[in-house]
Each structure stands twice: as C-alpha cells, then as structure tokens.
Design an enzyme around this catalytic site. Structure first.
Site, PDB file in Angstrom:
ATOM      1  N   ASP A 149     -83.322   6.121 -83.958  1.00 44.20           N
ATOM      2  CA  ASP A 149     -83.309   7.286 -83.114  1.00 44.20           C
ATOM      3  C   ASP A 149     -84.250   8.359 -84.150  1.00 44.20           C
ATOM      4  O   ASP A 149     -84.023   8.426 -85.228  1.00 44.20           O
ATOM      5  CB  ASP A 149     -82.130   7.924 -82.790  1.00 44.20           C
ATOM      6  N   ASN A 157     -90.905  18.064 -79.441  1.00 46.74           N
ATOM      7  CA  ASN A 157     -91.544  18.483 -78.302  1.00 46.74           C
ATOM      8  C   ASN A 157     -91.808  19.998 -77.844  1.00 46.74           C
ATOM      9  O   ASN A 157     -92.832  20.117 -77.593  1.00 46.74           O
ATOM     10  CB  ASN A 157     -90.933  17.796 -77.178  1.00 46.74           C
ATOM     11  N   HIS A 162     -95.873  17.880 -75.643  1.00 48.44           N
ATOM     12  CA  HIS A 162     -95.379  16.620 -75.267  1.00 48.44           C
ATOM     13  C   HIS A 162     -96.713  15.628 -75.957  1.00 48.44           C
ATOM     14  O   HIS A 162     -96.455  14.551 -76.342  1.00 48.44           O
ATOM     15  CB  HIS A 162     -95.298  16.566 -73.965  1.00 48.44           C
ATOM     16  N   ASP A 166     -95.823  12.490 -78.048  1.00 49.28           N
ATOM     17  CA  ASP A 166     -96.201  11.083 -77.703  1.00 49.28           C
ATOM     18  C   ASP A 166     -97.014  10.455 -79.214  1.00 49.28           C
ATOM     19  O   ASP A 166     -96.770   9.491 -79.328  1.00 49.28           O
ATOM     20  CB  ASP A 166     -97.386  11.065 -76.566  1.00 49.28           C
ATOM     21  N   GLU A 192     -86.788   8.556 -77.276  1.00 48.58           N
ATOM     22  CA  GLU A 192     -87.260   8.264 -78.755  1.00 48.58           C
ATOM     23  C   GLU A 192     -86.366   7.383 -79.378  1.00 48.58           C
ATOM     24  O   GLU A 192     -86.171   7.428 -80.588  1.00 48.58           O
ATOM     25  CB  GLU A 192     -87.034   9.842 -79.419  1.00 48.58           C
TER      26      GLU A 192
END
Length: 276
Positions: A149, A157, A162, A166, A192
């Site tokens: 994780d 973010n 975002h 990404d 994630e």
C-alpha cells in the site's frame, strides 16, 4: 510459365530454372517421388511456384497419372495448371485469420491488464491464483502473498493533483514489477494497493527489503508524509504446506499490512502459516 513454346523442355536441368529456388528440389525430385508413388499406387500431385522471366511468381499445380502396359509402368501423363489466384486468395485468408487471432490475443491480454499502470489487474490475479495455489501444493513449495500500500496517498493526491498521483502509481507499479522475480505475479489490487504472489518463497523477507529499497530509490517527493517522500507499507503471509485457502491467505496478508501501517508505515510485516 512465360517461356517460349518453340523451345521445348526435354530434361530436368532445362526445367529447374523455371521453378522458385525454394521449391526446385522438391519439384524435380522425380526418381524418389516416382518410386514412392508406384509403391503406393498413387497418382502424382504437387504444388510449387514458378519464376517467370519477368520476375513474377506464379503458383502451379502439377498432376499426373502413371500409365501401365502389361502391368508395367511405362510413362506418366499429366498437366500443369496455374492456381495463382486461388492460392493468393487462400494466403490472404490465412493472413487475415492470423491477424484476427493476433487481435483477439491482444484484446484478451488488454482485458487482463490494468489500463493505468500496465501491470496485471484484479481479474488477471483472480484467474491465476487457483493455478499458482495448485502448483505450490502439488510440489510442496512455499507460497507467499504480499499486499503493498502506498503510504498517505490521499494526501499526495490532495497536494499534487490526480495526474501526479496517476504518474506516481505508474512508477511504483513499474518498480515493483521490475524488482519482482520472473515467476512472481504483480497486480494492481485496487486504488493505491498492489498484490504480489511469490511462488516457492518460504522466506519473503529479502524480497520485501528489495521492494522497500526500490520505492525509496524512486525518491518521489511527498510533502504530506513524515518522511518527505513517497513510501510503501507491506504485509506478507508466507505459507508452507498449509490448509489455509486463498481468501484466508489474503486476509492474513491484509492483517499484516494493517500491522505495518499501525506501526508507523514505511515498513513491512511478514507472518508465516505452517501446517503443524
């Protein structure tokens, strides 16, 4: 064949220059082929390519029947037919079918790939787990399930947007994939979180260390993290000859991941499940 009919072909040596180099030996191997046909009582039939004087290649079918006199084969009578158009159509159909099959395979692979990171997706993972589980049990090998994780990813973010999130996911996925062994399966588990299936791995600690080091080497800045950079937490369950099912192994790996996060993140926790 584009040759002068006034210049008859009387020997195989005269005929060989008419034939495509890749087919010439097969099309002129008369003695061996005749002996084989006579032994089996079959007529002669062969497809080959000819080379016309202007360089054009034509497909030809040569057919012949053996004539006998008093039970003795005396000669073969036959003809050569131009089948170029039908062969081109057949070859075009084969190529179209090959391209269609390749497209189907590509689409099937795309369905099993996470569109953002390019690694295996959850569908691929779920499809592979029964096979990997059965293989490890059949060979008495250790199987490890690891969950990874990204720490404080929501804050990442929020801070950077975002698109940056990404990009970070893609870099982390690539680092995990490149660090894993060839036999390992790295998949995006959701959001994630990533899952790594490690066959024949009774002790996953060395690989966990490598995963941690690979992400640290990315040196992705993260202003919302206590470390100032993007980090990961890992939870793994190493199973050897255990009756635990795959859902139970994933539950154990999730509990180990929770323990790593509760312990301050940027670390890994490894548990083991051995049949007693």
């Amino acid at each position: 064949m584009g040759r002068d009919p006034a210049r008859p072909v009387t020997t195989l040596a005269d005929f060989r220059p008419f034939i495509h180099p890749e087919d010439v030996d097969r099309a002129t191997d008369v003695n061996e082929r005749a002996a084989d046909l006579l032994a089996r009582g079959d007529d002669y039939s062969i497809i080959f390519r000819s080379m016309r004087p202007d360089g054009e290649i034509r497909w030809l079918r040569s057919l012949a029947a053996v004539e006998h006199r008093d039970g003795v084969p005396t000669r073969a009578v036959g003809y050569v037919a131009d089948i170029t158009d039908s062969m081109r159509a057949e070859l075009a159909l084969r190529e179209a079918n090959r391209e269609l099959l390749q497209e189907k395979v590509s689409l099937a692979l795309e369905v099993l790939k996470d569109p953002l990171t390019g690694i295996a997706n959850r569908r691929h993972l779920d499809a592979e787990l029964p096979r990997l589980d059965a293989h490890s049990r059949a060979h008495g090998q250790g199987l490890c399930i690891a969950l990874v994780d990204i720490d404080h990813f929501k804050q990442y973010n929020d801070l950077y947007g975002h698109p940056a999130g990404d990009a970070a996911l893609r870099r982390v996925a690539a680092a995990l994939r490149d660090t894993a062994r060839h036999s390992d399966l790295v998949a995006r588990y959701g959001g994630e979180e990533f899952a790594v299936v490690l066959p024949d791995t009774p002790d996953p600690v060395p690989l966990m260390e490598k995963f941690m080091a690979a992400i640290e080497a990315l040196a992705i800045p993260h202003g919302g993290s206590p470390t100032g950079r993007l980090t990961i937490s890992c939870g793994a369950i190493a199973a050897l000859r255990t009756p635990l099912t795959m859902p139970q192994l994933f539950k154990a790996a999730d509990e180990a991941l929770y323990e790593a996060k509760a312990g301050g993140r940027n670390r890994y926790v490894v548990r083991s499940a051995v049949e007693r």
